[in-house]
Design a protein around this motif. Structure first.
Motif, mmCIF file in Angstrom:
data_model
loop_
_atom_site.group_PDB
_atom_site.id
_atom_site.type_symbol
_atom_site.label_atom_id
_atom_site.label_comp_id
_atom_site.label_asym_id
_atom_site.label_seq_id
_atom_site.Cartn_x
_atom_site.Cartn_y
_atom_site.Cartn_z
ATOM 1 N N LEU A 255 -0.159 6.623 -5.796
ATOM 2 C CA LEU A 255 -0.324 7.654 -6.825
ATOM 3 C C LEU A 255 1.023 8.040 -7.439
ATOM 4 O O LEU A 255 1.132 8.261 -8.645
ATOM 5 N N SER A 258 1.876 5.376 -9.787
ATOM 6 C CA SER A 258 1.085 5.521 -11.012
ATOM 7 C C SER A 258 1.703 6.574 -11.925
ATOM 8 O O SER A 258 1.765 6.391 -13.148
ATOM 9 N N GLY A 267 -4.191 5.538 -11.584
ATOM 10 C CA GLY A 267 -4.221 6.804 -10.855
ATOM 11 C C GLY A 267 -5.631 7.330 -10.683
ATOM 12 O O GLY A 267 -5.999 7.818 -9.603
ATOM 13 N N MET A 292 0.607 13.571 -10.496
ATOM 14 C CA MET A 292 0.317 12.353 -11.256
ATOM 15 C C MET A 292 -0.354 12.671 -12.585
ATOM 16 O O MET A 292 0.051 12.187 -13.642
#
Length: 492
Positions: A255, A258, A267, A292
């Motif tokens: 994550l 991402s 994500g 994220m």
């Protein structure tokens, strides 16, 4: 798949947990009281069990009482009791007391276990410089480290300047025949990653006869921490295709990768994967989900992930407040900050910095100054006030802080000077910083840019020449934006 990778229905109320048995560490720590009441004399096997239990149970007074008993019964000089005392004080954060125990011990009491306890204690308290010094003294005095010593020491080596020391430790591993120890090899891979030697980390990983989930997690995290989110995600895909298991640590790194690469769809996919296993409401996954989504510009999804947390802690609140502040929604940030305080959650430095950023972006000078003044008394932070233009007032507040202003504070202040064109004040502050021995590249870059913008080309060149002589380099920042067909990198 839901838009934000989470279900749209309201969360199911958490059932009341059943009563829990008394933790074993509390039972062990209380047993010393019963022994003392019964007049039973402890021996050298008692304290290595009782002292860690006192630290784990958060009973420092009982731990000190046990230390006193160990001295009274002439057991504090025993090697295992000695190392248990060091570990207890370090776990409690009382490093000075641990040092006192270590330094006042007789030469024979300082076994490899005691040295290891001191190295590990410094590392646990993020005193990496002291850990390196103690490890060096240990080796210089002819005390060979064991596997636990090396595993404890390796996390202290971070940055390219530590690579040579890391290679020396790797040599110890090979020389002492520890290179088949999986946790130690994993620690070496992590060390090479933190020192920027990706090739060495990959060579070690590729040469492993057997790889665990931890080994793969280490590589995924190594790629992500070195800015190569694409490789981190690819390795995770390979783990899935090879039907290798993964855990929370894996998902946190993917994550983060991402977020770093702007890979929103990846994500969301990982979010759905975490949700399918019931991991998305835990703090570790939830916090990185908020981060994220915020970094990918999906502030509504970030809030949805935040609202889905079972027990949002200070890190969760700070991440959401920071998301609002960085996306130009100061009212939401301040409202959330107020709600956080109403729930009795004590803010940390990151929370308060985010709040001040929100005040700075919105020009809420008086609110920012009021928060700042209260923080100086109650908290330790690295705030920014320069955006509002009241630089002299901000400078006086910084100089009057009870804590020592760090590079984040001065960097933010110099940035404010640049924003408002106050070169004279910036020169005054920078000169003081340089004379005090600060060699942070950010200060030099800010001053060079200010000189250039003011038309003072000779001063700008002089500053950049100093940077070159001191071998200071600024890492270029970048943002990644995903479109439907391609990923574009924007350097800045």
């Amino acid at each position: 798949m839901p838009t934000c990778g989470t279900p749209s229905s309201a969360p199911t109320p958490t059932p009341t947990p059943p009563s829990r048995p008394t933790p074993p560490q509390r039972t062990r720590s209380s047993s010393i009281k019963r022994m003392r009441a019964a007049g039973v004399a402890p021996d050298c096997y008692t304290y290595p069990i009782v002292l860690p239990a006192c630290a784990a149970a958060g009973a420092p007074r009982l731990g000190r009482a046990a230390h006193g008993d160990a001295v009274r019964f002439a057991l504090a000089g025993d090697g295992f009791v000695h190392s248990a005392l060091i570990a207890m004080y370090c776990q409690e954060g009382e490093v000075a007391d641990a040092e006192q125990v270590f330094l006042t011990a007789a030469a024979g009491a300082r076994t490899v276990v005691s040295w290891t306890a001191m190295v590990a204690g410094y590392a646990q308290n993020c005193l990496f410089g002291q850990a390196v010094a103690v490890f060096g003294t240990m080796v210089a005095q002819g005390m060979l480290p064991n596997e636990i010593t090396l595993i404890s020491f390796l996390p202290c080596l971070q940055g390219q300047e530590c690579l040579a020391a890391g290679e020396m430790v790797h040599g110890f591993v090979v020389k002492l025949g520890f290179d088949a120890n999986l946790p130690l090899v994993n620690a070496l891979i992590a060390m090479y990653g933190k020192c920027g030697s990706i090739a060495s980390a990959k060579e070690l990983f590729d040469g492993m006869a057997a790889r665990t989930v931890v080994s793969r997690n280490t590589m995924v995290a190594m790629y992500e921490q070195n800015g190569d989110g694409v490789r981190a995600i690819k390795l995770f895909h390979r783990m899935l295709s090879e039907k290798v298991g993964f855990d929370t640590v894996t998902l946190v790194s993917v994550l983060s990768a991402s977020a770093r690469t702007g890979a929103l769809e990846t994500g969301k996919w990982v979010h759905e994967l975490a949700r399918s296993r019931g991991l998305d409401t835990g703090a570790r996954i939830g916090n990185v989900l908020v981060d994220m989504y915020a970094k990918c510009g999906e502030i509504a999804c970030a809030r949805q992930a935040f609202e889905g947390l079972r027990e949002p802690g200070v890190v969760s609140w700070s991440a959401m407040i920071s998301a609002y502040a960085n996306h130009g929604e100061p009212e939401e940030a301040l409202s959330l900050f107020s709600a956080m305080k109403d729930q009795g959650i004590k803010p940390n430095s990151f929370t308060l910095t985010a709040v001040l950023v929100a005040c700075g972006h919105s020009g809420l000078v008086d609110e920012g100054l009021a928060i700042f003044n209260s923080i100086v008394t109650d908290y330790h932070i690295s705030p920014t006030l320069g955006r509002a233009g009241r630089l002299v007032e901000a400078y006086e507040i910084i100089r009057g802080m009870s804590m020592q202003p760090d590079k984040c504070i001065w960097g933010a202040f110099l940035g404010g000077c640049r924003l408002h064109g106050n070169l004279e004040l910036a020169e005054f502050v920078a000169k003081d910083l340089f004379q005090s021995g600060s060699n942070d590249v950010t200060f030099y870059v800010l001053m060079a840019n200010m000189y250039f913008e003011a038309g003072m080309l000779e001063d700008a060149e002089r500053t950049r020449r100093t940077m070159k002589e001191m071998e200071l380099k600024k890492t270029a920042g970048h943002s990644l934006v995903c479109t439907s067909r391609e990923r574009r990198a924007i350097m800045r």
